[in-house]
Scaffold this active site. Structure first.
Site, PDB file in Angstrom:
ATOM      1  N   ASP A   1       0.820  -1.219   0.000  1.00 20.58           N
ATOM      2  CA  ASP A   1       0.000   0.000   0.000  1.00 20.58           C
ATOM      3  C   ASP A   1       0.851   1.265   0.000  1.00 20.58           C
ATOM      4  O   ASP A   1       2.022   1.260   0.389  1.00 20.58           O
ATOM      5  CB  ASP A   1      -0.888   0.046   1.249  1.00 20.58           C
ATOM      6  CG  ASP A   1      -2.076  -0.879   1.170  1.00 20.58           C
ATOM      7  OD1 ASP A   1      -2.130  -1.705   0.240  1.00 20.58           O
ATOM      8  OD2 ASP A   1      -2.946  -0.777   2.054  1.00 20.58           O
TER       9      ASP A   1
ATOM     10  N   HIS B   1       3.829  -2.291   3.195  1.00 15.14           N
ATOM     11  CA  HIS B   1       3.923  -0.943   2.639  1.00 15.14           C
ATOM     12  C   HIS B   1       5.298  -0.748   2.010  1.00 15.14           C
ATOM     13  O   HIS B   1       6.323  -0.886   2.701  1.00 15.14           O
ATOM     14  CB  HIS B   1       3.699   0.105   3.736  1.00 15.14           C
ATOM     15  CG  HIS B   1       2.360   0.015   4.388  1.00 15.14           C
ATOM     16  ND1 HIS B   1       2.086  -0.909   5.382  1.00 15.14           N
ATOM     17  CD2 HIS B   1       1.211   0.708   4.177  1.00 15.14           C
ATOM     18  CE1 HIS B   1       0.818  -0.767   5.764  1.00 15.14           C
ATOM     19  NE2 HIS B   1       0.269   0.202   5.054  1.00 15.14           N
TER      20      HIS B   1
END
Length: 249
Positions: free
Chosen positions: A58, A199
């Site tokens: 993400d 991430h």
């Protein structure tokens, strides 16, 4: 015909026009030609037989994404990236590379907005702007959507014209400061059908990936994209956190 359907038809037609106007800089052309598609990422994977899991990232693209792509390319592993539209504009070559190398590209809104706090029109704009910049660079619209922070509700789900991809394994890479602890957090929770949240905005996360891939392989897991995990059977406006199914014996 409803206003929303009309809105999306007009948007789709506008994208056709945009595609004819796209021109890349010489630098971007060089980056694209240097990263040709990897056919191994396009093969069908039977996740009803194999112990499949999906690695997802993400909040990118970011300064560490290229290093992550190098790791994934070396290991011949596909991943799914949920991109923030405003950052796509800052790293066009990186986005083109991830698409060319067979990774799945999804939307994560334009500026990481909590969709449950947006009006219908505001959500439309978040999705449309992000769709536009991604399609301009890759030739394809995002194939899935991840709501920032995982926040979603029934009313807003209905307004999202993509499958909503959540997760069942959190790497906790926002609070864990050591790569080995991130790997342990994932391995402690993993099971066939899992969707792993990470991430690519954090260097410690990117540095954790080689060891994570090694341990997943050692445990017999096959890394796939989200689309592969569900064999393409995803419905728009529907949330998914995993694809639990036991492999055949």
């Amino acid at each position: 015909m409803s206003r929303r359907i009309t809105h999306w038809i007009m948007f789709s037609l506008s994208l056709i026009g945009l595609a004819t106007l796209v021109s890349c800089s010489a630098t971007t052309d060089q980056q694209t030609s240097a990263h040709s598609p990897d056919p191994s990422h396009e093969e069908h994977v039977d996740c009803a037989v194999l112990r499949c899991v999906a690695l997802t990232f993400d909040d990118g693209p970011d300064q560490f994404t290229e290093e992550l792509l190098n790791t994934l390319k070396s290991a011949q592993i596909p991943a799914t990236f949920f991109l923030i539209g405003s950052k796509v504009e800052k790293y066009p070559g990186t986005v083109q590379r991830m698409s060319a190398e067979g990774h799945q590209v999804g939307s994560h809104t334009w500026d990481h907005s909590d969709i449950t706090k947006l009006s219908g029109d505001q959500l439309d704009q978040q999705l449309i702007r992000t769709d536009t910049v991604i399609k301009k660079l890759t030739g394809d619209s995002p194939s899935a959507f991840r709501p920032p922070l995982g926040h979603h509700d029934v009313a807003h789900n209905k307004l999202v014209p993509y499958p909503l991809i959540l997760w069942d394994v959190h790497s906790h890479d926002g609070r864990l400061k050591e790569s080995n602890k991130i790997v342990d957090a994932v391995m402690d929770a993993i099971q066939p059908g899992s969707i792993i949240l990470m991430h690519d905005t954090r260097q410690v996360t990117v540095h954790a990936v080689p060891e994570l891939l090694a341990q997943l392989k050692l445990k017999g897991y096959t890394l796939v994209t989200v689309d592969q995990l569900f064999d393409g059977n995803l419905r728009i406006s529907t949330p998914y956190s995993s694809a639990p199914r036991e492999p055949k014996q």
